[in-house]
Design a protein around this motif. Sequence first.
Motif, PDB file in Angstrom:
ATOM      1  N   LYS A 146       0.798  -1.025   0.060  1.00  0.00           N
ATOM      2  CA  LYS A 146      -0.275   0.046  -0.242  1.00  0.00           C
ATOM      3  C   LYS A 146       0.713   0.978  -0.274  1.00  0.00           C
ATOM      4  O   LYS A 146       1.673   1.473   1.348  1.00  0.00           O
ATOM      5  N   LEU A 147       1.363   1.777  -0.880  1.00  0.00           N
ATOM      6  CA  LEU A 147       1.781   3.178  -1.570  1.00  0.00           C
ATOM      7  C   LEU A 147       1.577   4.093  -0.596  1.00  0.00           C
ATOM      8  O   LEU A 147       0.413   4.184  -0.780  1.00  0.00           O
ATOM      9  N   ASP A 148       2.110   4.954  -0.024  1.00  0.00           N
ATOM     10  CA  ASP A 148       1.170   6.017   0.775  1.00  0.00           C
ATOM     11  C   ASP A 148       0.803   7.137  -0.419  1.00  0.00           C
ATOM     12  O   ASP A 148       1.955   7.656  -0.962  1.00  0.00           O
ATOM     13  N   GLN A 149       0.174   7.911  -0.402  1.00  0.00           N
ATOM     14  CA  GLN A 149      -0.162   8.667  -1.669  1.00  0.00           C
ATOM     15  C   GLN A 149       0.384  10.455  -1.427  1.00  0.00           C
ATOM     16  O   GLN A 149      -0.578  10.935  -1.083  1.00  0.00           O
ATOM     17  N   GLU A 150       1.864  10.539  -1.921  1.00  0.00           N
ATOM     18  CA  GLU A 150       2.271  11.838  -1.747  1.00  0.00           C
ATOM     19  C   GLU A 150       3.336  11.398  -2.857  1.00  0.00           C
ATOM     20  O   GLU A 150       3.256  11.268  -3.146  1.00  0.00           O
ATOM     21  N   ARG A 151       3.794  12.554  -3.034  1.00  0.00           N
ATOM     22  CA  ARG A 151       5.281  12.697  -4.091  1.00  0.00           C
ATOM     23  C   ARG A 151       6.319  11.747  -3.436  1.00  0.00           C
ATOM     24  O   ARG A 151       6.652  11.990  -2.801  1.00  0.00           O
ATOM     25  N   ILE A 152       7.059  10.888  -4.822  1.00  0.00           N
ATOM     26  CA  ILE A 152       7.640  10.818  -3.791  1.00  0.00           C
ATOM     27  C   ILE A 152       9.640  10.898  -4.788  1.00  0.00           C
ATOM     28  O   ILE A 152       9.362  11.295  -6.250  1.00  0.00           O
ATOM     29  N   GLU A 153      10.522  11.659  -4.535  1.00  0.00           N
ATOM     30  CA  GLU A 153      11.466  11.937  -4.867  1.00  0.00           C
ATOM     31  C   GLU A 153      12.919  11.953  -4.711  1.00  0.00           C
ATOM     32  O   GLU A 153      12.294  11.193  -3.213  1.00  0.00           O
ATOM     33  N   TRP A 154      13.309  12.009  -5.417  1.00  0.00           N
ATOM     34  CA  TRP A 154      15.011  11.713  -5.456  1.00  0.00           C
ATOM     35  C   TRP A 154      16.029  12.831  -6.414  1.00  0.00           C
ATOM     36  O   TRP A 154      15.440  12.837  -7.550  1.00  0.00           O
ATOM     37  N   GLU A 155      17.181  12.269  -6.147  1.00  0.00           N
ATOM     38  CA  GLU A 155      17.841  12.988  -7.300  1.00  0.00           C
ATOM     39  C   GLU A 155      19.123  12.038  -7.774  1.00  0.00           C
ATOM     40  O   GLU A 155      19.100  11.615  -7.130  1.00  0.00           O
ATOM     41  N   ASP A 156      17.958  11.554  -8.881  1.00  0.00           N
ATOM     42  CA  ASP A 156      18.859  10.250  -9.991  1.00  0.00           C
ATOM     43  C   ASP A 156      20.307  10.758 -10.115  1.00  0.00           C
ATOM     44  O   ASP A 156      20.619  12.351 -10.935  1.00  0.00           O
TER      45      ASP A 156
END
Length: 447
Positions: A146-156
């Motif tokens: 179950k994903l938390d419905q938020e933005r997932i961010e990373w510095e690729d």
Amino acid sequence: MTTTRFAPSPTGYIHIGNLRTALFNYLIARKAGGTFILRIDDTDPERSKEEYVDAIKRDLEWLGLTWDRLERQSERLDRYAEAADRLRGMGRFYEAFETPTELDLKRKKQLNMGKPPVYDRAALALTEDEKAKLREERGPGVWRFKLDQERIEWEDGILGPISIDAASVSDPVLIRADGQVLYTLASVVDDTEMGVTHVVRGSDHVTNTATQIQMIRALDGSVPNFAHHSLLTGPQGESLSKRLGTLALRDLREQGVEPEALLSLMARLGSSQPVELRLSLDEIAKGFDLDQFGSAPTKFDARDLMPLTARKLHGLSYDDVKDELAALGVPDDIAPDFWAVAKDNITTRSDLLPWWTLCRDGAEPLVAEEDRDFVAQAMALLPDGTLTRETWSNWTAAVKEATGRKGKGLFMPLRKALTGQERGPEMADLLPLLQTIPARDLTKRSD
Ligand code: GLU
């Protein structure tokens, strides 16, 4: 400590596309003096084959991409079961019972309504009784995270800042109805427990990365530095996916491609740095920098491997090829001279045999009608006995005087008569190596 991994599924051979993944991860570890793990992603017992595991190892060894540690997911199933229990305990894991047809129908409806085809989480609303009933009717369900419905961010590391809305992604299935743990979960558990610090993989994994970041956090792991390299295309930008089967490393090896050629090309292709032949992985690692790679699809042309292969071979010393020449049957006393003559006229090692056959047996003369008399006259002037380095210049001088021919009209028919071809090594160097000269007979025929 920098730790990377290459994680192939043993369901096929390594090809040019996944070589890139292997190489980048290897180079990051090597450059930092860290650890490179070969992880065999073999949770799928039907598709995983031992022969592919062996082939993967053989290919990596051929390239010199040796691993510091070998792991197999099939030996770590208890670790994945434990992680699944933890996710269940946190309420982040739920059972769902839709059949593939039902899911397909849901997706079609969503698309018709202009919505993204994201799993609607209907299973979350099921009561325990309903689940028990479905289990009875349909057997066990799949398990979704179950994903938390938020933005997932990373510095690729290659793509730069990435931000993905978790609401646009379906809750990933981590365990199939038959109990098989899927790679998405297994990989998270492994990366976390093995202390993986950097993950480079193809850009087809970007969405996986988003969901895996949430899983890693849920399991209290530390999120590695993720980087996604672009996918390879053919020389015209066409998709390579169908042709990758023919671009397996074992095929390239059979075609005579040298490992250094492959490594040098793949370490630079798609980057802002020029492709240069490097003879060791240490040298390649020194000049390697993920920052130099762009996100645009990378054009790959297998033909580029040949000039690099030839350059590698041209740089080899006699000692480097001594055993190989002996195996071809080149006698030791002429082998150094043979190598000096042949090396600049080969693209792959397999080109050595035809040159040696030419020296040993001679070639069927290639003589144009208008050159027949000329060649016959020339052959009559060719000295008997041992031919030396001086023979060619003395002989052609004599032929020139006798026939009045000069330049290309003099040399080319002689080359063709002696070697059966228009191109090749310097004739002055080649002539002393010719053990048999069928063209000598041409004098008789013209009598
Ligand atoms: N077994 C996965 C694959 O071959 C590994 C992907 C990854 O590097 O995490 O696609």
